[in-house]
Design an enzyme around this catalytic site. Structure first.
Site, short mmCIF file in Angstrom:
data_model
loop_
_atom_site.label_atom_id
_atom_site.label_comp_id
_atom_site.label_asym_id
_atom_site.label_seq_id
_atom_site.Cartn_x
_atom_site.Cartn_y
_atom_site.Cartn_z
N ASP A 34 72.89 81.08 28.45
CA ASP A 34 72.98 80.82 27.02
C ASP A 34 71.83 79.93 26.56
OD1 ASP A 34 75.24 82.26 27.13
OD2 ASP A 34 76.62 80.61 26.66
N TYR A 37 68.72 81.89 26.20
CA TYR A 37 68.83 82.72 25.00
C TYR A 37 68.52 81.85 23.77
CZ TYR A 37 70.94 85.66 21.39
OH TYR A 37 71.15 86.42 20.26
N LYS A 116 94.03 100.24 22.67
CA LYS A 116 94.03 99.98 21.21
C LYS A 116 94.03 98.47 21.00
CE LYS A 116 96.23 101.46 16.93
NZ LYS A 116 96.22 100.14 16.30
N ARG A 137 89.01 98.30 6.06
CA ARG A 137 89.70 99.55 5.78
C ARG A 137 90.38 99.53 4.39
NH1 ARG A 137 93.22 102.98 9.42
NH2 ARG A 137 93.55 101.18 10.72
N LYS A 289 92.93 110.88 22.21
CA LYS A 289 92.31 111.77 21.23
C LYS A 289 91.90 113.06 21.93
CE LYS A 289 90.52 108.00 18.47
NZ LYS A 289 89.38 107.15 18.15
N CYS A 407 117.76 59.40 18.92
CA CYS A 407 116.88 60.06 19.87
C CYS A 407 117.72 60.50 21.08
CB CYS A 407 115.80 59.09 20.33
SG CYS A 407 114.86 59.67 21.74
O1 I6G Z 1 93.08 101.84 14.60
C1 I6G Z 1 92.50 102.53 15.59
C2 I6G Z 1 92.34 101.96 16.82
C3 I6G Z 1 91.74 102.66 17.85
C4 I6G Z 1 92.04 103.86 15.35
C5 I6G Z 1 91.44 104.58 16.39
C6 I6G Z 1 91.28 103.94 17.65
O2 I6G Z 1 90.69 104.64 18.60
C7 I6G Z 1 90.57 104.06 19.86
N1 I6G Z 1 90.99 105.83 16.16
C8 I6G Z 1 91.15 106.38 14.96
C9 I6G Z 1 90.68 107.77 14.75
C10 I6G Z 1 91.76 105.69 13.93
N2 I6G Z 1 92.20 104.42 14.11
C11 I6G Z 1 91.95 106.28 12.59
#
Ligand code: I6G
Length: 674
Positions: A34, A37, A116, A137, A289, A407
């Site tokens: 670091d 950098y 996720k 979003r 997906k 207490c």
């Molecule tokens: O909210 C999201 C988290 C992760 C996502 C997502 C995702 O892909 C790993 N992919 C899509 C297409 C959408 N929301 C709409």
């Protein structure tokens, strides 16, 4: 330097800085420290300041510096930002795969599997490889323009790598905060008595939605990309999308994998679920997906969610259980905290048997009673809490909970100061609960820094009667310690050495170690700097204390009260008699306040300490620390991502110190006196 040479050096530095960012954030394989950098970064800042004609908006130095906004402008998403349908278990997942196979008329489908992350969805637009806009979003059709804030996130490249970046590329992904960064941020917040964040998601959202990008810049935000929106390229598969994003220099989850059919999905779900608690970030599920983009197009969308993707959620971190009892714990400052003893329940894979109820008001507001069935939640790294009561399940004879008026540990009266939510024990140091906690605070690293005295030993010392207050630590002998259970001669010697060494300390540490309510490290340093001696602080009246700009009436009252208590006076006298000492910094003694008369400004993010702590350290040496550069400023301290103050200071010929030089200054301040 000749103009050509300047341009060439700037180009090299920018390339190197971008490369190191990429290695750190995308490849997870940094090559330099670091500090190295920071040196590259500071060199670039210095050259650009001397030659502002070479500054371009995509220079790494330009991440911070935008002025605070009055509000966020609206951004219309040309391609709506959709949400994902959820699957809550194996059956939902199996049904999803069946629907996909049937619609595509295939026996087996290949999916891309990803974790996720629990963050905030974001759209980042690159035009001709340059970041031009970032938006939240919002409702999916319309979000907020957070470009200036997203530019401060180092994991987000300002210019895409790879000369072949498309003319238009809208990247979609998630801004999030790693667990460790979240914990550190909350520790920093705590040390300046600022609001704590409930979990990493809230911290990320709160940090991104700041009107002042300088605040966002100080928050440790991360980013990962998972897809694309508007673009001028046409990848054939989701995996190709992710590989291209990685190639452009965008971070993509390392756990991404191709899996086949329902069984492949289930195996991935279980594997990531098993690793969930060990991952450096919080996730709430995994996403599958359909890999082929042609197949995705065939499947299409239903009610604003793609039919070709599913978010497979992990079991909720909220569960129902029973309140077996409500116990009241006593903290170091005497605060009585009600804690629910619960029928043990697994919440997101961790067994929860206790949950904080915070205070009496919180119990009344949620109307929690012994015997109730309640929802419990684990949020981030924060202790489990009771969310609400399962109302319909209450037995008819269950009575409301009443906080005790004594207490539970020392039986002294408990009192609630009007306007405060907390009920406190009035027993002070005669209360054993406060004693153990006050000793642990006293020996802590940032206080007297006594090695080898942990919770177990402190309990033993208190239980055996060897220690009743912190001054007794200095009367302990090696033989007494060695007699304690599981304490050999060696450990005893180590503890005695630690205690002995702690006798030479600083006034800041000593004040902090006393454990005065509301007096954290920063306030302690402030008091030490202001009064210069313990005697002056002890004798200070309310007016003297309230006269310090950073000290409000409540803190002033706590300090004043502390030094008026005979028990506290006795402890301090015994500590001093035992030989605890520090170099005196009597007010006005220039020898001990070498920076007296000098004015400092601090900008950017310091690695070694927060800005408050840095300011306190400077004040401790007699300096004035202000928020803006003027002709009266003597020094500017610059951390990472220093903004416009740097240029202003250069313009006024003010001496600029980087973090390394600042640390040198703290070591040898006299050298910096003008
Ligand atoms: O909210 C999201 C988290 C992760 C996502 C997502 C995702 O892909 C790993 N992919 C899509 C297409 C959408 N929301 C709409």
């Amino acid at each position: 330097m000749a103009s050509d040479a300047v341009a060439a050096r700037i180009a090299v530095l920018r390339r190197e800085i971008d490369e190191h960012n990429y290695r750190y954030h995308v490849l997870d394989a940094p090559l330099i420290s670091d500090a190295e950098y920071d040196r590259l970064f500071h060199e670039l800042v210095a050259i650009e300041t001397a030659h502002p004609e070479f500054i371009t908006p995509d220079s790494p130095t330009q991440r911070v510096g935008a002025e605070p906004l009055p509000f966020f402008a609206d951004v219309v998403h040309e391609q709506p930002m959709l949400s994902l349908n959820n699957a809550f278990g194996e059956d939902d997942l199996r049904a999803f795969d069946r629907r996909v196979r049937e619609q595509l008329d295939k026996d087996e489908v290949v999916y891309v599997a990803e974790p996720k992350l629990d963050g905030l969805a974001i759209s980042i637009l690159y035009e001709n490889g340059r970041l031009t806009r970032a938006a939240t979003r919002g409702d999916g059709s319309r979000g907020e323009d957070v470009t200036a804030n997203v530019r401060t996130i180092r994991a987000v490249p300002m210019v895409l790598r790879d000369g072949l970046a498309p003319a238009v590329l809208e990247v979609r992904g998630e801004v999030y905060m790693k667990r460790a960064d979240f914990a550190r941020l909350n520790r920093d917040q705590e040390s300046v008595a600022a609001k704590l964040f409930a979990n990493p998601r809230n911290a990320a959202a709160g940090s991104l939605r700041q009107l002042d990008p300088a605040i966002t810049a100080r928050r440790p935000l991360s980013f990962y990309a998972y897809g694309i929106g508007r673009t001028s390229v046409a990848p054939a598969s989701q995996m190709e999308v992710l590989e291209a994003l990685r190639g452009y220099g965008l971070p993509v989850a390392r756990e991404v994998r191709l899996v086949s059919g329902f069984t492949g999905c289930l195996r991935y779900y279980e594997e990531i679920g098993g690793r969930r608690e060990g991952l450096p970030f919080e996730i709430d599920g995994v996403v599958f997906k359909v890999n082929s983009v042609t197949d995705q197009q065939l499947l299409g969308y239903v009610s604003r969610a793609p039919r070709w993707a599913i978010a497979c959620k992990f079991p909720p971190r909220e569960e129902i259980t029973e309140v077996l009892d409500i116990e009241v714990q006593v903290g170091r400052t005497g605060a009585l905290t009600p804690v629910a003893r619960l029928a043990p329940v697994s919440v997101g894979g961790v067994v929860v048997a206790n949950a904080t109820l915070h205070n009496a008001d919180e119990i009344s507001r949620k109307d929690i009673r012994i015997g109730d069935r309640v929802y419990v939640r684990r949020a981030g790294d924060v202790i489990p809490e009771v969310v609400s009561v399962v109302a319909e399940s209450r037995a008819p004879d269950v009575r409301p909970f009443v906080m005790p008026d004594r207490c539970p540990v020392c039986h002294s009266p408990a009192e609630r100061i009007p306007g405060e939510a907390v009920v406190r024990c009035t027993g002070g140091l005669i209360c054993p609960a406060q004693r153990v906690q006050s000793i642990l605070h006293f020996v802590a690293r940032k206080a007297m820094n006594i090695d080898g005295v942990g919770e177990k030993l402190t309990n033993q010392l208190c239980d055996s009667g060897l220690v009743t207050d912190v001054s007794d630590l200095y009367r302990l002998t090696q033989a007494q310690l060695a007699d304690l259970e599981r304490m050999g001669d060696k450990s005893a010697a180590r503890v005695i050495k630690g205690i002995e060494q702690s006798k030479t300390t600083t006034l800041d540490r000593f004040i902090f170690a006393l454990g005065i309510r509301e007096v954290g490290e920063v306030t302690a340093a402030l008091l030490a700097a202001h009064f210069g001696s313990l005697e002056r602080l002890r004798d200070a009246g309310m007016e003297d204390l309230e006269g310090i700009p950073e000290i409000g009436p409540v803190i002033a009252a706590r300090i004043h009260e502390f030094f008026r208590q005979p028990a506290n006076q006795g402890i301090i006298e015994r500590l001093l008699a035992a030989g605890v000492r520090w170099e005196s910094k009597a007010k006005g003694e220039d020898a001990n306040q070498p920076l007296r008369g000098l004015t400092f400004v601090i900008t950017g993010t310091l690695q070694a300490m927060g800005r408050e702590a840095a300011a306190a350290a400077l004040r401790g040496l007699g300096a004035r620390v202000t928020g803006s550069i003027s002709a009266a400023t003597n020094y500017l301290i610059t951390g990472a991502d220093a903004g416009s103050k740097y240029a202003k200071a250069r313009g006024l010929g003010i001496r600029i110190l980087d973090e390394r030089e600042f640390l040198e200054l703290l070591e040898a301040p006299a050298r910096y006196a003008l």
